[in-house]
Write a protein that holds these residues in place. Sequence first.
Motif, PDB file in Angstrom:
ATOM      1  N   CYS A  58       0.964  -1.395   0.090  1.00 31.08           N
ATOM      2  CA  CYS A  58       0.055   0.140   0.317  1.00 31.08           C
ATOM      3  C   CYS A  58       1.070   1.210  -0.455  1.00 31.08           C
ATOM      4  CB  CYS A  58      -1.347   0.223   1.483  1.00 31.08           C
ATOM      5  SG  CYS A  58      -2.074   1.230   1.737  1.00 31.08           S
ATOM      6  N   CYS A 307      -2.927  -7.210  -2.436  1.00 29.86           N
ATOM      7  CA  CYS A 307      -2.625  -6.797  -1.283  1.00 29.86           C
ATOM      8  C   CYS A 307      -3.336  -7.096   0.114  1.00 29.86           C
ATOM      9  CB  CYS A 307      -3.039  -5.326  -0.522  1.00 29.86           C
ATOM     10  SG  CYS A 307      -3.384  -4.109   0.531  1.00 29.86           S
ATOM     11  N   CYS A 313     -10.390  -3.109   1.922  1.00 28.27           N
ATOM     12  CA  CYS A 313     -11.019  -1.409   1.749  1.00 28.27           C
ATOM     13  C   CYS A 313     -11.836  -1.518   0.485  1.00 28.27           C
ATOM     14  CB  CYS A 313      -9.665  -1.722   1.054  1.00 28.27           C
ATOM     15  SG  CYS A 313      -8.298  -0.714   2.609  1.00 28.27           S
TER      16      CYS A 313
END
Length: 318
Positions: A58, A307, A313
């Motif tokens: 990230c 990720c 997210c």
Amino acid sequence: MFFLDRLDLDRRFRLLRREFEGRGVSEELRGWSFDSPPVEPPSRSVLFSVSELAGRYCESMRDIYLRRVLNVKPPPSVKMARGVVLHVVNREVLSIVKRLLFSGGVKCGSELVESLLPMTGSVVDRAISEAEGLLASLGEDVRAQLKGEASAFFRFLSVQAAARVDQVISKYPHSDVDSIVSIAVPPVVERKVDGSLVGLSRELSVDIYTPFNAIADLKTGEVREFHPYAATGYALAIEAEEGIPIDFGFVIYVKIEGPRFVPSFRLRYFVIGDELRREFLELRDEAYQVVSVGRDPGKPSKCPDYCPYYTVCKGERI
Ligand code: SF4
């Protein structure tokens, strides 16, 4: 390690040494300069794990915010479980080989491999339980898949260890067990280091620590640009704690695939030079900022689907 070819390593390190001689490492960027910037951490009350800082999936460091401020862990995945399982197998093989040789019950490579192979099931079961203890229960299909890979890895390492032992005995027929172990069995694996002087965790675990002033990081997934950061973090921690220089790092990628399930390895070697050190220290300071301010830094322009927080997210399941 049992899977590293000594001659190949020697050749690589000769090249790296040449590169190192041309570039060097600035004194102010050695771990032992922990009492002045840029190595001095902004605070020693917040300590980061190396993987937390080095796993730069990230760009905006929202992962640090999620983990440290909101206390959200990334959902467990097969990749994470595979990482734990293969690391445990690697560690176990080494300690069992040493135990068998020192006990005197095993005198040569063929005896060693005969003793090791029947242990495959128990070592693999231990590795799977360790992964489940750290992450979460694994589904039957995932467990079966990881068992297959871990068994293949254990058997491969057992055969390599046995061959190494025989090579040493063949070359030095009058060596005692201590010498055989020190030549045939690789240097320390999972070496503990206190990284708190440089703002890292008190009990870091370095995958492999070698006599070449080098450390290695074992990876079980895909090759990523940011992987050299982990070795950089460990190098700074060892330099701070022990006052010895760590100039080189390497990442060992292991892959175990059909049809033969013989592990394959890919190595990446590098000098832990000024640039890597500066970048790692900047990551540490930036992560500290995120934690101390406690504000969501937002998402980067692009989130890689690999990720570990992707599903969190994407669905904002927080
Ligand atoms: S999914 Fe995107 S925003 Fe979330 S941690 Fe990963 S890269 Fe960052």
